[in-house]
Design an enzyme around this catalytic site. Sequence first.
Site, PDB file in Angstrom:
ATOM      1  N   ASP A 260       0.829  -1.140  -0.048  1.00  0.00           N
ATOM      2  CA  ASP A 260       0.005  -0.101   0.013  1.00  0.00           C
ATOM      3  C   ASP A 260       0.990   1.362   0.092  1.00  0.00           C
ATOM      4  OD1 ASP A 260      -1.963  -1.693   0.276  1.00  0.00           O
ATOM      5  OD2 ASP A 260      -2.623  -1.081   2.030  1.00  0.00           O
ATOM      6  N   HIS A 403       4.013  -7.702  -0.116  1.00  0.00           N
ATOM      7  CA  HIS A 403       3.657  -9.207  -0.682  1.00  0.00           C
ATOM      8  C   HIS A 403       4.439  -9.117  -2.016  1.00  0.00           C
ATOM      9  CE1 HIS A 403      -0.076  -9.885   2.118  1.00  0.00           C
ATOM     10  NE2 HIS A 403       0.597  -8.243   2.281  1.00  0.00           N
ATOM     11  N   SER A 558       8.030   3.178   4.684  1.00  0.00           N
ATOM     12  CA  SER A 558       9.305   3.454   3.905  1.00  0.00           C
ATOM     13  C   SER A 558       8.949   3.137   2.312  1.00  0.00           C
ATOM     14  CB  SER A 558      10.313   2.152   4.272  1.00  0.00           C
ATOM     15  OG  SER A 558      11.379   2.436   3.698  1.00  0.00           O
TER      16      SER A 558
END
Length: 590
Positions: A260, A403, A558
């Site tokens: 995200d 992911h 990050s």
Amino acid sequence: MPLKPISFRWSKTSVRSVPNPFMYGPDNLNKPLSRASQMAERVHQQTPSSTNYQQRRYFSYYYYQFPKIPRPKRNMLYYSTWSRNPVTNASNANKPSKRHMLPFGSFKISKRSFANANQKLKTKLKKLKMGKERRRFIRWWTVTSLTIVLGGVYAKIKYERGDHEENPYKIRPQSWHLYAYSALPLKTISRLWGQVNSINLPVWIRSPSYRVYSAIFGVNLDEMENPDLSSYKNLSEFFYRDIKPDARPIADGDLVSPADGKVLKFGVVENGEIEQVKGMTYSIDALLGIDTGKLAAPTHSLNFDYNSDDETIVKRDEEFAKINGISYSMDDLVGGNSKSTYHMNELTYKDEHDGTAAGERASFSKELRVAEELTPNPVEYFRKKNLYFAVIYLAPGDYHHFHSPTSWVTTLRRHFIGELFSVAPFFQKTLQGLFVLNERVALLGYWKYGFFSMVPVGATNVGSIVVNFDKDLKTNDIYEHEVYSSASSVNESTPLLDQKDYSANDILTITNSEYEDKKRKKLRKNTVYEATYTNASRLLGGYPLSKGQDIGGFKLGSTVVLVFEAPENFKFNLKVGEKVKVGQSLGGFV
């Protein structure tokens, strides 16, 4: 005829005009003292102020002030210590000497000293001069010694950090604000922040604190897998929270978003450079470490909890390769059979007495050396393919897991020790090569179209970068991992892939007493720690990752950088500044 004595008449009005009575002698020689006493009394009466002053000074009724002998005030430089250079020879009188050509060359120190000066004054001046010279020497010696000592300490710290090597992406701030920011101990601050986040909070304060944080940074609490906020013991657990499985559906495209965040940049890698912002680029070699010639420790193969030779594991890997179109023979990586084609299970070597030949089966060091030679430079073998990149920034309120963006195999992990500058958009526009300077973990491997890599980049206040299947990875630490400290000694000329493989089992067989004798080394900046995943699958040569699989995450926000190879007809369906979520399509083939 006898002379008559001269008499004088005294009066108060004519005292000053009357001559001295003793000039011509006293009137009566028989009474010289009484006459003198009278004159002294008259003089004393005429000067009452001086008498009172003397009385007050000397505490006496009568004081006769004797005349003082005048002494001339002698100048200390009256007898000059400098004298003209005398002419010793008449023939040389008209010839200027070499002394006259120099400043003050016509003067010389005279042999005559201050013989008439006060001895106490001479001693005092000598002591003052010696004290001044001593203080001057002490100041010179102190400043010089401190300069040498501090310079040595600075050089040692700089060498341990790795600053002795020239870094083309070194921060060169254009303003004092950025210079002051770059001088801050950001890694220490981040470690302290990580420790603060790990402090367990009282149960009654957990829910209000997390709700305040969520309101500030825009956290969506409805998608949390565990909605009970009081069950998160500290901020670190809340940052690394899990979400519901159905909260992030995985798109059907070949490439999906790994995290995200906000899309900062995407495009094609041109001339080996990735565009950070307009007019500011950094090298792909520096990001992935392709041209890194030395390591801080030998490369080792990570061990896993299962046996890769097991028949079930082999069938699983075969099915994974068939479903995702991945060839484990490396044919797809080199574009068919040619002189440059190597098959992982068909490599043979000549015995050159270097210990690398092992019959028909290839050693892992040779396989890795071939893979490292072929994989990082796929453009040479794929003339009709391009290298693409995408940069996604995770804000503090975003979901902090990353992911797998596609089905691929990761074969190599490189941990780059670097800085921890903020990766906020402002600093990305200001600091060139920001992602190259920061600490990062590069996961390198391949997918069905060629080379593929995923780089989680650390930032300020990021406690650590977590990779779920890599137990030896530990970021933002002071000392290196025990695996590297327990390995054999290594110098700065250690090649990127050593001739010998170091497995974790072989290294960890060292007893605790032997390990305690070995001093753990501190991490050095601008160095690389490397591990391979070849033990994960003998068939694929790495660790297989499915699209949408949870790989790891950050302890705070990050950045994730993707660099991959794909055919020319691949197109991104993104916009700069767009918000994306895990599983959302990033692009496809047209």
